[in-house]
Design a protein around this motif. Structure first.
Motif, PDB file in Angstrom:
ATOM      1  N   GLY A   1      -7.556  -3.084  10.860  1.00 23.50           N
ATOM      2  CA  GLY A   1      -8.938  -2.713  10.252  1.00 23.50           C
ATOM      3  C   GLY A   1      -7.911  -3.935   8.420  1.00 23.50           C
ATOM      4  N   ILE A   2      -7.018  -2.718   8.650  1.00 26.34           N
ATOM      5  CA  ILE A   2      -6.561  -2.509   7.337  1.00 26.34           C
ATOM      6  C   ILE A   2      -5.430  -3.956   7.450  1.00 26.34           C
ATOM      7  N   ASP A   3      -4.943  -4.460   5.490  1.00 32.04           N
ATOM      8  CA  ASP A   3      -4.510  -6.053   6.562  1.00 32.04           C
ATOM      9  C   ASP A   3      -3.108  -6.065   5.846  1.00 32.04           C
ATOM     10  N   GLY A   4      -2.537  -4.817   4.564  1.00 34.52           N
ATOM     11  CA  GLY A   4      -1.085  -4.712   3.771  1.00 34.52           C
ATOM     12  C   GLY A   4      -1.121  -3.412   3.672  1.00 34.52           C
ATOM     13  N   LEU A   5       0.232  -3.225   3.484  1.00 35.92           N
ATOM     14  CA  LEU A   5       0.503  -1.294   2.421  1.00 35.92           C
ATOM     15  C   LEU A   5       0.742  -2.319   1.450  1.00 35.92           C
ATOM     16  N   HIS A   6       0.694  -0.544   0.624  1.00 33.78           N
ATOM     17  CA  HIS A   6       0.115  -0.846  -0.979  1.00 33.78           C
ATOM     18  C   HIS A   6       1.331   0.397  -1.347  1.00 33.78           C
ATOM     19  N   PHE A   7       2.551   0.110  -2.254  1.00 35.93           N
ATOM     20  CA  PHE A   7       2.980   1.349  -3.030  1.00 35.93           C
ATOM     21  C   PHE A   7       3.288   1.323  -4.085  1.00 35.93           C
ATOM     22  N   HIS A   8       3.211   2.592  -4.764  1.00 38.30           N
ATOM     23  CA  HIS A   8       3.372   2.208  -6.507  1.00 38.30           C
ATOM     24  C   HIS A   8       3.909   3.911  -6.684  1.00 38.30           C
ATOM     25  N   THR A   9       5.417   3.437  -6.775  1.00 38.32           N
ATOM     26  CA  THR A   9       6.638   5.322  -6.644  1.00 38.32           C
ATOM     27  C   THR A   9       7.202   4.837  -8.156  1.00 38.32           C
ATOM     28  N   LEU A  10       6.941   3.789  -8.710  1.00 36.89           N
ATOM     29  CA  LEU A  10       8.091   3.580  -9.414  1.00 36.89           C
ATOM     30  C   LEU A  10       7.396   3.166 -11.556  1.00 36.89           C
ATOM     31  N   CYS A  11       8.586   3.672 -11.864  1.00 37.82           N
ATOM     32  CA  CYS A  11       7.926   3.509 -13.135  1.00 37.82           C
ATOM     33  C   CYS A  11       9.371   3.524 -14.746  1.00 37.82           C
ATOM     34  N   GLN A  12       9.224   2.164 -15.357  1.00 39.32           N
ATOM     35  CA  GLN A  12      10.634   1.514 -15.916  1.00 39.32           C
ATOM     36  C   GLN A  12      11.611   1.648 -15.679  1.00 39.32           C
ATOM     37  N   VAL A  13      11.881   1.193 -14.511  1.00 35.68           N
ATOM     38  CA  VAL A  13      12.736   1.397 -13.670  1.00 35.68           C
ATOM     39  C   VAL A  13      13.717  -0.237 -13.369  1.00 35.68           C
ATOM     40  N   ASN A  14      14.744   0.239 -12.914  1.00 39.02           N
ATOM     41  CA  ASN A  14      16.065  -0.909 -12.351  1.00 39.02           C
ATOM     42  C   ASN A  14      15.954  -1.233 -11.347  1.00 39.02           C
ATOM     43  N   SER A  15      16.229  -2.313 -10.650  1.00 34.18           N
ATOM     44  CA  SER A  15      16.087  -2.734  -8.975  1.00 34.18           C
ATOM     45  C   SER A  15      16.733  -1.642  -7.942  1.00 34.18           C
ATOM     46  N   ASP A  16      17.985  -0.949  -8.436  1.00 30.23           N
ATOM     47  CA  ASP A  16      18.736  -0.185  -7.396  1.00 30.23           C
ATOM     48  C   ASP A  16      17.915   0.817  -7.494  1.00 30.23           C
ATOM     49  N   ALA A  17      16.550   1.492  -8.174  1.00 28.47           N
ATOM     50  CA  ALA A  17      15.163   2.200  -7.606  1.00 28.47           C
ATOM     51  C   ALA A  17      14.276   1.371  -6.630  1.00 28.47           C
ATOM     52  N   LEU A  18      13.998   0.400  -6.708  1.00 20.63           N
ATOM     53  CA  LEU A  18      13.459  -0.119  -6.355  1.00 20.63           C
ATOM     54  C   LEU A  18      14.332  -0.431  -4.917  1.00 20.63           C
ATOM     55  N   GLU A  19      15.566  -0.355  -4.424  1.00 16.39           N
ATOM     56  CA  GLU A  19      15.832  -0.561  -2.990  1.00 16.39           C
ATOM     57  C   GLU A  19      15.839   0.572  -2.804  1.00 16.39           C
ATOM     58  N   ARG A  20      16.153   1.608  -3.065  1.00 10.17           N
ATOM     59  CA  ARG A  20      15.923   3.103  -2.254  1.00 10.17           C
ATOM     60  C   ARG A  20      13.838   3.391  -2.096  1.00 10.17           C
ATOM     61  N   ALA A  21      13.769   2.597  -3.458  1.00 11.53           N
ATOM     62  CA  ALA A  21      12.243   3.214  -2.458  1.00 11.53           C
ATOM     63  C   ALA A  21      11.781   2.479  -1.041  1.00 11.53           C
ATOM     64  N   ILE A  22      12.565   1.569  -0.648  1.00 12.26           N
ATOM     65  CA  ILE A  22      12.085   0.215  -0.175  1.00 12.26           C
ATOM     66  C   ILE A  22      12.457   1.047   0.945  1.00 12.26           C
ATOM     67  N   ALA A  23      14.106   1.691   1.098  1.00 10.16           N
ATOM     68  CA  ALA A  23      14.133   2.074   1.986  1.00 10.16           C
ATOM     69  C   ALA A  23      12.991   3.398   2.886  1.00 10.16           C
ATOM     70  N   ALA A  24      12.732   4.204   1.654  1.00 10.62           N
ATOM     71  CA  ALA A  24      11.945   5.553   1.872  1.00 10.62           C
ATOM     72  C   ALA A  24      10.884   5.232   2.348  1.00 10.62           C
ATOM     73  N   PHE A  25      10.319   4.012   2.336  1.00  7.87           N
ATOM     74  CA  PHE A  25       8.802   3.310   2.855  1.00  7.87           C
ATOM     75  C   PHE A  25       9.284   2.462   4.190  1.00  7.87           C
TER      76      PHE A  25
END
Ligand SMILES: *Cc1c(COP(=O)(O)O)cnc(C)c1O
Length: 394
Positions: free
Chosen positions: A180-204
């Motif tokens: 019954g869940i439609d989406g997944l949400h993560f929030h693990t970043l703070c004041q970071v550049n897009s290289d951090a998002l890239e790594r976070a997505i890989a971990a996700f």
């Protein structure tokens, strides 16, 4: 939270504060619109949807501008969800570490996306959400997950650290929990550049990739410092496009800080000066009541025409007007001695300030104003007084 060095200085210098009553927050509508334009470009180029996180910036007198560029807002409480619904419009998203039954009864009337923190919260609130759907409300549901990949150095702002209460870790996710869940949400970043998002997505993807194919959307939370001058937007666009191509799923981002970065100032006035071991100045503003992140984060705000201690001839310890001994903003130096009545302009004070002020000591909250660069006029939207203090008590 910490502010980039002299971010927004040219914006601040273009605002004539000589006649302004203080303390006062002033947000420059031109700078805000420049940030919003940049975010709109990212939405369009990356093919994602960007929401304003009200937790960081909720100056609703500016929302007529915000709604021209962003799809909606995300909220971390019922009050924020209601503000989004009533003052901004568009999509209203909601997440909180836990909702009571009473809160959920109200939330289902306000939110389009409801993200739960745990499978137990989903089970508890599923009947209320499904009842609201039967009554005609279109509500999409999500689960906040925690991929446990750390990108944030300050523990206070790191949701992915040990024993975190924010989001469901992989070992806590069991067969059937996503029913019954439609989406997944993560929030693990703070004041970071897009290289951090890239790594976070890989971990996700590593932890939760097996579930993505059955999702209708994913949400990469906030913490993306997109409007900072050194932010790598090309990488952000590339990373989101690649994710969408790989998984064929819509992507949401929900920055707070990036929307208002470098757009606002806090103007204060020197009320007294004296010597006690060093020169001291008392201001009509307060670290603890008006800019609590100075003490919490902690960080040193930038002041127009002031330097580090000793850099200029006259060094002062700048303190607030509350009785808290530690209500000190920092030590700063100036070209001339400070005099009672001098105005000091603190840079980059739009985000995580107005939303965090308190009436501690009964001190007056700063007024809230906007500056229109076209007319050079400052409009004070709200002044605060005794009743704002009294009404928080009983
Ligand atoms: C705080 C928060 C945001 C916004 O974070 P910024 O650092 O201001 O961009 C977005 N989503 C969630 C769930 C948050 O808790």
């Amino acid at each position: 939270m910490s502010k980039g060095a002299s971010l927004g200085e040219s914006v601040a210098r273009a605002i004539d504060v000589s006649q302004l009553e203080t303390p006062c927050f002033v947000t420059d509508l031109g700078a805000l619109e420049a940030n919003l334009r940049l975010l709109a470009t990212v939405q369009q180029r990356a093919g994602c949807t960007i929401l304003l996180a009200l937790k960081g910036f909720a100056q609703w007198s500016t929302f007529r501008l915000v709604k021209r560029y962003l799809a909606g807002a995300t909220s971390s409480s019922i009050a924020e969800a209601r503000l989004a619904r009533e003052e901004l419009g568009g999509e209203v998203h909601a997440y909180a570490p836990a909702y009571s039954d009473d809160e959920m009864r109200e939330l289902v009337t306000l939110a389009d996306h409801i993200v739960l923190n745990s499978p137990a919260q989903w089970k508890r609130h599923r009947p209320a959400i499904e009842a609201a759907r039967r009554a005609g409300r279109k509500i999409s549901t999500g689960l906040r997950v925690n991929h446990e990949h750390q990108e944030v150095e300050v523990a206070l702002y790191d949701p992915a650290g040990a024993c975190s209460r924010l989001g469901t870790t992989r070992v806590n996710l069991h067969e059937g929990d996503l029913d019954g869940i439609d989406g997944l949400h993560f929030h693990t970043l703070c004041q970071v550049n897009s290289d951090a998002l890239e790594r976070a997505i890989a971990a996700f993807e590593l932890k939760f990739g097996e579930f993505i194919p059955r999702m209708k959307w994913v949400n990469f939370g906030g913490g993306h410092h997109i409007t900072r001058p050194d932010y790598d937007i090309e990488r952000l666009v590339r990373v989101i496009q690649a994710f969408r191509a790989k998984w064929q799923v819509p992507v949401y981002l929900e920055p707070g800080e990036a929307v208002a970065l470098g757009t606002g100032i806090l103007v204060s006035t020197v009320m007294d000066t004296f010597h006690n071991g060093m020169e001291i100045a008392i201001l009509d503003t307060s670290a603890t009541a008006h800019m609590p992140d100075v003490l919490e984060m902690p960080y040193r705000p930038v002041i127009v025409d002031a330097g580090d201690p000793g850099a200029k001839p006259h060094t002062y310890r700048l303190g607030g007007m509350t009785c808290l001994a530690g209500d000190v903003i920092g030590d700063y130096s100036f070209d001339r001695p400070l005099a009672v009545g001098d105005k000091l302009v603190f840079l980059d004070m739009a985000h995580y300030t107005m939303v965090k002020t308190t009436t501690f000591n009964g001190v007056r909250l700063p007024s809230i104003a906007t500056h229109d660069p076209a007319t050079k006029r400052i409009t004070v939207h709200r002044r605060f007084g005794y009743h704002d203090y009294r009404d928080r008590l009983s």
